[in-house]
Design a protein around this motif. Sequence first.
Motif, PDB file in Angstrom:
ATOM      1  N   ARG A 103       0.783  -1.064   0.097  1.00  0.00           N
ATOM      2  CA  ARG A 103       0.032   0.062   0.101  1.00  0.00           C
ATOM      3  C   ARG A 103       0.940   1.291  -0.017  1.00  0.00           C
ATOM      4  NH1 ARG A 103      -4.006   1.126   4.148  1.00  0.00           N
ATOM      5  NH2 ARG A 103      -3.220  -0.786   5.205  1.00  0.00           N
ATOM      6  N   PHE A 105       4.116   1.625  -1.355  1.00  0.00           N
ATOM      7  CA  PHE A 105       4.488   1.788  -2.514  1.00  0.00           C
ATOM      8  C   PHE A 105       3.495   2.299  -3.526  1.00  0.00           C
ATOM      9  CE2 PHE A 105       8.247  -0.065  -0.509  1.00  0.00           C
ATOM     10  CZ  PHE A 105       9.314   0.853  -0.906  1.00  0.00           C
ATOM     11  N   ALA A 106       2.357   1.828  -3.505  1.00  0.00           N
ATOM     12  CA  ALA A 106       1.468   2.128  -4.601  1.00  0.00           C
ATOM     13  C   ALA A 106       1.040   3.664  -4.306  1.00  0.00           C
ATOM     14  CB  ALA A 106       0.070   1.298  -3.998  1.00  0.00           C
ATOM     15  N   GLY A 107       1.145   4.087  -3.035  1.00  0.00           N
ATOM     16  CA  GLY A 107       0.825   5.455  -2.621  1.00  0.00           C
ATOM     17  C   GLY A 107       2.084   6.297  -3.238  1.00  0.00           C
ATOM     18  N   VAL A 111      -0.481   5.241  -7.746  1.00  0.00           N
ATOM     19  CA  VAL A 111      -1.382   4.253  -8.391  1.00  0.00           C
ATOM     20  C   VAL A 111      -2.809   4.805  -8.133  1.00  0.00           C
ATOM     21  CG1 VAL A 111      -2.058   2.092  -8.453  1.00  0.00           C
ATOM     22  CG2 VAL A 111       0.435   2.510  -8.160  1.00  0.00           C
ATOM     23  N   ASP A 112      -3.554   4.998  -8.854  1.00  0.00           N
ATOM     24  CA  ASP A 112      -4.859   5.563  -8.973  1.00  0.00           C
ATOM     25  C   ASP A 112      -5.690   4.439  -7.431  1.00  0.00           C
ATOM     26  OD1 ASP A 112      -6.358   7.483 -10.034  1.00  0.00           O
ATOM     27  OD2 ASP A 112      -7.858   6.178 -10.311  1.00  0.00           O
ATOM     28  N   ARG A 113      -6.422   5.189  -6.565  1.00  0.00           N
ATOM     29  CA  ARG A 113      -7.083   4.323  -5.743  1.00  0.00           C
ATOM     30  C   ARG A 113      -7.938   3.427  -6.117  1.00  0.00           C
ATOM     31  NH1 ARG A 113      -6.696   6.770  -0.586  1.00  0.00           N
ATOM     32  NH2 ARG A 113      -5.973   8.940  -0.813  1.00  0.00           N
ATOM     33  N   ALA A 116      -5.691   0.566  -7.242  1.00  0.00           N
ATOM     34  CA  ALA A 116      -4.614  -0.004  -6.321  1.00  0.00           C
ATOM     35  C   ALA A 116      -4.860  -1.385  -5.715  1.00  0.00           C
ATOM     36  CB  ALA A 116      -4.576   1.069  -5.184  1.00  0.00           C
TER      37      ALA A 116
ATOM     38  N   ARG B   4      -1.323  12.122  -2.061  1.00  0.00           N
ATOM     39  CA  ARG B   4      -1.625  10.583  -2.260  1.00  0.00           C
ATOM     40  C   ARG B   4      -0.341  10.214  -1.764  1.00  0.00           C
ATOM     41  NH1 ARG B   4      -2.889   6.380  -2.310  1.00  0.00           N
ATOM     42  NH2 ARG B   4      -3.464   4.956  -3.869  1.00  0.00           N
ATOM     43  N   ARG B   5       0.822  10.887  -2.184  1.00  0.00           N
ATOM     44  CA  ARG B   5       2.235  10.362  -1.628  1.00  0.00           C
ATOM     45  C   ARG B   5       2.342  10.655  -0.271  1.00  0.00           C
ATOM     46  NH1 ARG B   5       4.130  11.338  -7.268  1.00  0.00           N
ATOM     47  NH2 ARG B   5       4.787  13.647  -6.473  1.00  0.00           N
ATOM     48  N   ILE B   7       0.351  11.130   2.109  1.00  0.00           N
ATOM     49  CA  ILE B   7      -0.220  10.285   2.880  1.00  0.00           C
ATOM     50  C   ILE B   7       0.178   8.911   3.182  1.00  0.00           C
ATOM     51  CG2 ILE B   7      -2.487   9.161   3.645  1.00  0.00           C
ATOM     52  CD1 ILE B   7      -4.005  11.537   2.262  1.00  0.00           C
ATOM     53  N   ALA B   8       0.775   8.375   2.205  1.00  0.00           N
ATOM     54  CA  ALA B   8       1.219   7.153   2.021  1.00  0.00           C
ATOM     55  C   ALA B   8       2.527   7.092   2.902  1.00  0.00           C
ATOM     56  CB  ALA B   8       1.580   6.784   0.615  1.00  0.00           C
ATOM     57  N   MET B   9       3.326   8.091   2.755  1.00  0.00           N
ATOM     58  CA  MET B   9       4.595   8.339   3.576  1.00  0.00           C
ATOM     59  C   MET B   9       4.300   8.683   5.053  1.00  0.00           C
ATOM     60  SD  MET B   9       7.839   8.632   2.586  1.00  0.00           S
ATOM     61  CE  MET B   9       8.777   8.577   3.909  1.00  0.00           C
ATOM     62  N   ARG B  11       1.784   7.629   6.679  1.00  0.00           N
ATOM     63  CA  ARG B  11       0.863   6.291   7.289  1.00  0.00           C
ATOM     64  C   ARG B  11       2.046   5.396   7.592  1.00  0.00           C
ATOM     65  NH1 ARG B  11      -3.903   4.219   4.280  1.00  0.00           N
ATOM     66  NH2 ARG B  11      -2.226   4.051   2.633  1.00  0.00           N
ATOM     67  N   THR B 221      11.369   5.992  -6.611  1.00  0.00           N
ATOM     68  CA  THR B 221       9.946   6.178  -6.645  1.00  0.00           C
ATOM     69  C   THR B 221      10.052   7.609  -6.972  1.00  0.00           C
ATOM     70  OG1 THR B 221       9.374   6.882  -4.654  1.00  0.00           O
ATOM     71  CG2 THR B 221       9.552   4.623  -4.741  1.00  0.00           C
TER      72      THR B 221
END
Lengths: 320, 379, 377
Positions: A103, A105-107, A111-113, A116, B4-5, B7-9, B11, B221
């Motif tokens: 999740r 790396f997808a973020g 990658v589109d939600r 994903a 998006r990135r 939030i991913a980071m 989290r 990335t």
Amino acid sequence: MPNDGNISVRVDGLVKRFGSFTAVDRVSFSAYRGEILGFLGPNGAGKSTVIRILCGLLRPSEGSVIVAGVDVGKDPEGVRHHIGYMSQKFSLYNDLEVSENLRFFAGLYGVDRGIAGDRIREAISLAGLQGHEHDLTGTLAGGWKQRLALGCALLHRPEILFLDEPTSGVDPMSRRQFWDLIHGMSGRGVTVFVSTHYMDEAEYCDRLVLMNRGRVVAMGTPPELRHLVKKGALLLAKCEPLGTALQILQGSPGVAEAAVFGNSLHVRVEQAEDALVTLPAMLESRGVKCVSLKPIEASLEDVFVQLAGEQSAVRGGPDR
Amino acid sequence: MSPRRLIAMSRKEFIQIVRDPRSLLIALLMPVMQMVLLGYGVSLDAKNIPVYVYDQEGSQDSQALLKRFQASPYFDVRKTVNSYRDLRYAIDSDRCKLAIVIPFDFSRKLRDTGFAPVQVIVDGTDDNTANLSKGYARAVIARFSADVQHNWLQRQGMPIAASNGNISVDTRIWFNEDLESRNFIIPGIVALVMALVGALLTSLTIAREWERGTMEQLLSTPITPSEVMLGKLIPYFMVGMADAALCLMMSVWWFGVPFRGTLASFFTTTALFLIVILGIGFMISVAIRNQLGASMIALLVTLMPTSLLSGYAFPIDQMPAAVRAITYLVYSRYYVTILKAIYLKGVGVKALGAEMTALAVYAAVIGLLATRAFRKTLD
Amino acid sequence: MFGRIFHMLLKEFLEVKRDKWERFRLLVPPLIQKVLFGYAATFEVYHVSTAVLDLDHSQESREMVSRFTGNGRFDVEALPSSSQAMRGLIDRSKITVGIRINPQFGELLRKGQTAPLQVIVDGTNSNTALLALDYVGQIAARFSSDYQRDYMNRIFPEYQVMLPSAKMEERPWYNPDLDSQWFFVPGLVGSIALMTIVNVTSFAIVREREIGTLEQIMVTPIRPIEFILGKTVPFFVLGLIEVALVAVAGALWFGVPFRGNPLVMLLGTSLFLISSLAVGLLISTTCRTQQQAFASGFFYLTPAFTLSGFAFPISSMPTVMQWITYLDPLRYYLVVLRGTFLKGTGLAILWPQMVAMAILGVAMFAVSVARFEKSLD
């Protein structure tokens, strides 16, 4: 060969220096869409450096590097969306769960939600980790970790995949499965760069770049490379004692090279027919028992030993 | 900047904090431990100062004076000795901090010459305790002296008015009415805890990725440097704010320190301070890829100046001019000043304009530098 | 056995020499700490920023004001014209003390009544406030007695000599100027030694464990106790050198006297180092990574400092806290340091500290060694 002019990577005159040390010296090559390009060479040959430059992790000192139409030297960020990268060391987070890593790396790859979830499920099944989604990544065995890392690198469907020694430290079974996955990728049109120092793995590649001390020693398909050795012939000799035999053979006329392979010797000679007669006699006369002597097909390792040897001879330096 | 990135980071970073018992320990237990330890352990007040007495005279007057020392809450008169040698031994072995020597001609001098000295010996090793106890002793003796005068004038049949020239010092203590050192030290401890937790945790975030080899993957990335910074710091910022709230609750409800300002000003300044601390920690972590080195440097540039040069315990205006000049560079100086004002004075943001501005400028500069610190290449 | 220990020692020495961080840790933080503490750490109040509001404008009030302006401790920075203005100065932390002389100050004095002198003090820093108040009190008392004598002189010249008063004669022993540096510099020797030794020892062993060389060493014929000695002896020597350096530098740079016997200090230092080494060893048995060692070291060092009496007097702590301080080796070492530096005391006085440190040191070391041997299995 997908030699249809559909070039996805073009490297021209690439040089990388670290201080006074030249790690990559005037390297040029191209790769085509859907091709598996193998980088072969001993540790320190410069394979990892080339791959890192292609990913935009290191800046080239000289030369041009075009990856997926992007000039990496000028725009190292621009290339990131097009590539997947898997580094030498396992580099996912050990303290994250399998699904959390995916999740994450997808973020990062944006990658589109909507898709994903599907991609993550695909990656999990690709790695064969169904039912282990909530295991801590650190608890997985080596082979699984490698396949999970591959799954992560593929989440955003890159056009080009860079794998830096992906199978080091993985058991042979897992290596086999891993290569099946790579072939699958290339079948879908993904260009795959693989560096390895396992010579047997090189046979799986479409094309090989042989590197030694920062230079490209040779390039071509595995059969082409093997053909390079056929200036002369290769003999397999089983002798007793091995050490004395090696010493004698290395100085003998008509012998280009002799090297130990396992418990026998690989002897490269100018003329197979003559050597098959003269060598056993000579060895016997010096007190060495020659159990068998027969011509064999050159392996890539032989190719490498020969080419690397020629390179050091030219440079006049000792071989590593 | 892609949310998006980001939030991913964030989290990912948050999961890692929660999953690592050591980070959790630093984030949650450290503030509580520091508060309890420093809240109780750090006190400058001199109470129950151990006192020895050498009364050479043993008269009514000398006893009257000594009674006053016994009655004082600051002094704990432990023992009477009969020689200087005993006094010396007592002070040398830390049995007493202050000794009162009443000369053998005390009453005679008091009666005849109108001037009777009383010797007060203090152990000067701890200069602050010595200064405080000296002051208390002086006050006791002065009150004794005034009463003696008063009685004497009465006996002489003179009007009380003759005890002329009396000045009563009418003291009003503002802000910390009971002069409790805990009240001025604890607000400073909040700053200390923030500096400690923030620096220790963030100084490792980048170094850890290098050491565990996950950095290369991250770099390959499309994430941008400022996303890395923000993504990594947001969770620590939240931890820091939670710690600040924890410290605030402990200081008010547990230690009973008055809190006279507004919560809004407390959390606004804390947020600014955290940005500075986290930014510094992040830059250290970027610059030094070795976890150990990173944490050493972090302590050196955050905890050390905060504990010494922020004025949390040692008053800045008493330092030598050169050191005082340096304190203007120490961001915690502004935070500690503001905290003390918020806790004890309850003054608004207006009165603290200069400090607030300084802290905000600091936060802006550090924030900007931090976004630029991180480069996405390996060389 | 000595051959093996010797080789351990040699290896340790080489490692310290090569490791950049190791050298950094040994040199930079102690130096910075020493200098900063020496200069910045003071509770003394040398100058009090003061405002004086004279609402009386009599001869007496002007005399009073001049006593403040003429006193070296009080920096009269403002002469506000109203209480309002003075209040603002305190609010904005411009001044610490505000003196207000009410109207009729002189008149009251002349009438023989008690004249109040109003003092407003910013109590935020209670310590500064207390000391400042003491100075104000002294000035007021001197003014008062001068005024009185003058008055008596004029009205009842015959009684003047007889008016009794008791005066305090202060004798600060060992630190006649009550200089803060004399208090902090000896203490720093102890705290720097503690910090360095605990850190270095715990890291050294954990690092070997982390990179796997510990296992390699343990398969050689070396015995655990030899390993421990080989590990700790260099740090013991290092600790002695560091203490000597910091002590000499502190004494020379800050002009702190050393009045005792160096051998007494050496004995105290040795006993103290043993307990510090034991703590480092103990940490290294429980930690797997250098990071953990760092955090654990921190968890030990903070209370060890706070409860040692290094800056804050133990006698002012709550009783329970005071009991805990008896377990802190630094507490005893600081007494030895201040005793040998300032008081010149010898073993006759310091033996209880020595015994306490010896007991703590040996006990801690034994526990550490036992735990360490177990952690190798």
